[in-house]
Scaffold this active site. Structure first.
Site, PDB file in Angstrom:
ATOM      1  N   CYS A 113       0.821  -1.223   0.000  1.00 26.53           N
ATOM      2  CA  CYS A 113       0.000   0.000   0.000  1.00 26.53           C
ATOM      3  C   CYS A 113       0.846   1.260   0.000  1.00 26.53           C
ATOM      4  O   CYS A 113       0.322   2.358  -0.166  1.00 26.53           O
ATOM      5  CB  CYS A 113      -0.944  -0.009   1.191  1.00 26.53           C
ATOM      6  SG  CYS A 113      -2.155  -1.323   1.084  1.00 26.53           S
ATOM      7  N   HIS A 253      -3.024   7.107   3.351  1.00 30.53           N
ATOM      8  CA  HIS A 253      -3.487   5.865   2.729  1.00 30.53           C
ATOM      9  C   HIS A 253      -4.839   5.485   3.333  1.00 30.53           C
ATOM     10  O   HIS A 253      -5.054   5.631   4.544  1.00 30.53           O
ATOM     11  CB  HIS A 253      -2.451   4.758   2.982  1.00 30.53           C
ATOM     12  CG  HIS A 253      -2.929   3.403   2.550  1.00 30.53           C
ATOM     13  ND1 HIS A 253      -3.442   3.167   1.291  1.00 30.53           N
ATOM     14  CD2 HIS A 253      -2.995   2.219   3.222  1.00 30.53           C
ATOM     15  CE1 HIS A 253      -3.788   1.886   1.210  1.00 30.53           C
ATOM     16  NE2 HIS A 253      -3.534   1.294   2.354  1.00 30.53           N
ATOM     17  N   ASN A 283     -10.052   0.349   0.216  1.00 37.93           N
ATOM     18  CA  ASN A 283      -8.592   0.346   0.100  1.00 37.93           C
ATOM     19  C   ASN A 283      -8.203  -0.176  -1.286  1.00 37.93           C
ATOM     20  O   ASN A 283      -8.274  -1.378  -1.550  1.00 37.93           O
ATOM     21  CB  ASN A 283      -8.002  -0.540   1.204  1.00 37.93           C
ATOM     22  CG  ASN A 283      -6.486  -0.573   1.187  1.00 37.93           C
ATOM     23  OD1 ASN A 283      -5.853  -0.065   0.258  1.00 37.93           O
ATOM     24  ND2 ASN A 283      -5.900  -1.190   2.196  1.00 37.93           N
TER      25      ASN A 283
HETATM   26  O1  UT7 Z   1      -3.570  -1.482   3.592  1.00 39.18           O
HETATM   27  C1  UT7 Z   1      -2.943  -2.662   3.988  1.00 39.18           C
HETATM   28  C2  UT7 Z   1      -2.808  -2.675   5.424  1.00 39.18           C
HETATM   29  N1  UT7 Z   1      -3.994  -3.246   6.042  1.00 39.18           N
HETATM   30  C3  UT7 Z   1      -4.574  -2.617   7.044  1.00 39.18           C
HETATM   31  O2  UT7 Z   1      -4.235  -1.494   7.380  1.00 39.18           O
HETATM   32  C4  UT7 Z   1      -5.642  -3.361   7.827  1.00 39.18           C
HETATM   33  C5  UT7 Z   1      -5.386  -3.211   9.303  1.00 39.18           C
HETATM   34  N2  UT7 Z   1      -6.353  -3.947  10.109  1.00 39.18           N
HETATM   35  C6  UT7 Z   1      -7.629  -3.552  10.242  1.00 39.18           C
HETATM   36  O3  UT7 Z   1      -8.048  -2.581   9.642  1.00 39.18           O
HETATM   37  C7  UT7 Z   1      -8.506  -4.311  11.199  1.00 39.18           C
HETATM   38  O4  UT7 Z   1      -7.718  -5.159  11.981  1.00 39.18           O
HETATM   39  C8  UT7 Z   1      -9.615  -5.140  10.501  1.00 39.18           C
HETATM   40  C9  UT7 Z   1     -10.633  -4.212   9.867  1.00 39.18           C
HETATM   41  C10 UT7 Z   1      -9.023  -6.057   9.463  1.00 39.18           C
HETATM   42  C11 UT7 Z   1     -10.374  -5.987  11.537  1.00 39.18           C
HETATM   43  O5  UT7 Z   1     -10.888  -5.157  12.565  1.00 39.18           O
HETATM   44  P1  UT7 Z   1     -10.597  -5.499  14.095  1.00 39.18           P
HETATM   45  O6  UT7 Z   1     -11.267  -4.452  14.885  1.00 39.18           O
HETATM   46  O7  UT7 Z   1      -9.114  -5.674  14.278  1.00 39.18           O
HETATM   47  O8  UT7 Z   1     -11.394  -6.844  14.277  1.00 39.18           O
HETATM   48  P2  UT7 Z   1     -10.836  -8.266  14.744  1.00 39.18           P
HETATM   49  O9  UT7 Z   1     -10.033  -8.905  13.669  1.00 39.18           O
HETATM   50  O10 UT7 Z   1     -10.246  -8.132  16.093  1.00 39.18           O
HETATM   51  O11 UT7 Z   1     -12.182  -9.073  14.899  1.00 39.18           O
HETATM   52  C12 UT7 Z   1     -13.149  -8.736  15.889  1.00 39.18           C
HETATM   53  C13 UT7 Z   1     -14.350  -9.632  15.735  1.00 39.18           C
HETATM   54  C14 UT7 Z   1     -13.992 -11.109  15.604  1.00 39.18           C
HETATM   55  O12 UT7 Z   1     -15.015 -11.861  16.232  1.00 39.18           O
HETATM   56  P3  UT7 Z   1     -14.756 -12.465  17.725  1.00 39.18           P
HETATM   57  O13 UT7 Z   1     -13.549 -13.361  17.595  1.00 39.18           O
HETATM   58  O14 UT7 Z   1     -14.491 -11.264  18.587  1.00 39.18           O
HETATM   59  O15 UT7 Z   1     -16.023 -13.158  18.022  1.00 39.18           O
HETATM   60  C15 UT7 Z   1     -14.077 -11.354  14.125  1.00 39.18           C
HETATM   61  O16 UT7 Z   1     -14.396 -12.698  13.794  1.00 39.18           O
HETATM   62  O17 UT7 Z   1     -15.041  -9.275  14.535  1.00 39.18           O
HETATM   63  C16 UT7 Z   1     -15.218 -10.461  13.739  1.00 39.18           C
HETATM   64  N3  UT7 Z   1     -15.213 -10.049  12.350  1.00 39.18           N
HETATM   65  C17 UT7 Z   1     -16.316  -9.641  11.704  1.00 39.18           C
HETATM   66  N4  UT7 Z   1     -17.598  -9.519  12.095  1.00 39.18           N
HETATM   67  C18 UT7 Z   1     -18.489  -9.061  11.200  1.00 39.18           C
HETATM   68  C19 UT7 Z   1     -14.140  -9.987  11.507  1.00 39.18           C
HETATM   69  N5  UT7 Z   1     -14.556  -9.537  10.307  1.00 39.18           N
HETATM   70  C20 UT7 Z   1     -15.895  -9.311  10.405  1.00 39.18           C
HETATM   71  C21 UT7 Z   1     -16.869  -8.850   9.515  1.00 39.18           C
HETATM   72  N6  UT7 Z   1     -18.154  -8.724   9.947  1.00 39.18           N
HETATM   73  N7  UT7 Z   1     -16.585  -8.480   8.251  1.00 39.18           N
END
Ligand code: UT7
Length: 329
Positions: A113, A253, A283
């Protein structure tokens, strides 16, 4: 000699994949995506045989028209992308051929990115040393070609798009004035594509194991992105004696609204100085920064101090201090 952006153009495909449609594909909701990421919809390039170069070509064709530039005048083209048309030759070479850019050399740059940021800095060096006069830097990605639309943790994030700038020499104190580029390869463990390269060539097994899609561990990537984008933006402001009042625009970004907010907060910048279009485009990897500049072009004035910053796969990150070179036309 400084390297100034003298024109910008963008292209996004017509098809809109919104959160409602996505929530019929995977177990997710508009509310979760808006709260955690800040994306409402993203563009998807449809059509058999349509690839990254096609979006880049659209962006550059418009750029050449806008700036009254003939393809033969271009002497270097750099394409930042992680979704090249094919492993080789470089997508930049394909773009040059499709547009009749015959008097240039061209190559791809893969910095995740941060690709557009890396490519813009690289291009500016070719201008500063006097070896090139008209350079196109294009950031283009068809992320939908490597997104797993059964993985709810990654599929809401990405979209397709391209943006391109024309870079030319100036003797005024304008254009790319300072830059910081950084990398820590330890980050490769958290964000990568497992198969398709020389370590794990494509096979029936790699396809069955879905190893040609993006692999991302969201939380570590998020933590690094928040820390590094804010650190590097603060550092480039400090070493150029820029306070929040001196900065006209932040171009971050567009990966996650919360990462953008954290960066702006550390720079003490109000939201109305931050270019944000993540809600509509998601993104687009190497496309995010030029797509922002393209959308904001009518508001940019000659002499505006702009900080551009990105973080991505690698991990790669960095910032540019840019002085905008022209008034709205
Ligand atoms: O540009 C390249 C670089 N990439 C980035 O900058 C991405 C950086 N990371 C992020 O933006 C975030 O980590 C994400 C958006 C990918 C995820 O958000 P998060 O707040 O870190 O969520 P998480 O992975 O901690 O997941 C929290 C919960 C989980 O459920 P449990 O285990 O707490 O029950 C996930 O299974 O949210 C769940 N979850 C979802 N729920 C509904 C993960 N994806 C989804 C979804 N819809 N799409």
């Amino acid at each position: 000699m400084k390297a100034a952006i003298t024109g910008i153009n963008g292209y996004v495909p017509e098809y809109i994949l919104n959160n409602e449609e996505l929530s019929r594909m995977v177990d997710t909701t508009d509310e979760w995506i808006m709260t955690r990421i800040g994306i409402k919809e993203r563009r998807i390039l449809k059509g058999v045989g349509a690839g990254t170069s096609d979006m880049a070509v659209e962006a550059i064709r418009g750029l050449l028209e806008k700036t009254n530039t003939k393809p033969e005048e271009i002497d270097l083209l750099i394409c930042a992308t992680v979704t090249p048309d094919m492993q080789f030759p470089a997508t930049a070479n394909i773009i040059s051929d499709k547009l009749g850019i015959k008097n240039a050399f061209s190559f791809d740059m893969n910095a995740g990115c941060s690709g557009f940021l890396y490519a813009l800095v690289t291009a500016s060096k070719f201008i500063e040393c006097g070896s090139n006069k008209k350079i196109i830097v294009v950031g283009a990605d068809k992320m939908s070609s490597i997104v797993d639309y059964t993985d709810r943790a990654t599929c809401p994030i990405f979209g397709d798009g391209a943006g391109a700038v024309l870079l030319e020499p100036t003797e005024e104190n304008l254009g790319v004035l300072d830059s910081i580029l950084a990398v820590d390869g330890v980050g490769r463990h958290h964000l990568h594509q497992k198969a398709g390269g020389s370590v794990k060539p494509p096979s029936h097994e790699t396809i069955d194991a879905r190893e040609h899609f993006i692999y991302q561990e969201g939380q570590p990537v998020f933590k690094w992105a928040v820390m590094k984008m804010a650190d590097v933006s603060e550092e480039i402001m400090k070493r150029n004696n820029l306070g929040a009042d001196d900065v006209a625009w932040l171009v971050p970004h567009q990966a996650n609204m919360r990462i953008i907010d954290a960066t702006a907060c550390r720079m003490k910048l109000p939201k109305d100085k931050v270019m944000i279009n993540i809600e509509r485009f998601g993104n687009t990897t190497a496309g995010t920064l030029p797509l922002c500049l393209w959308e904001w072009e009518p508001k940019l004035k000659k002499g505006d101090n702009i900080i551009i910053t990105a973080f991505g796969a690698g991990f790669t990150w960095g910032a540019i201090y840019l002085k905008w070179a022209y008034d709205p036309k």
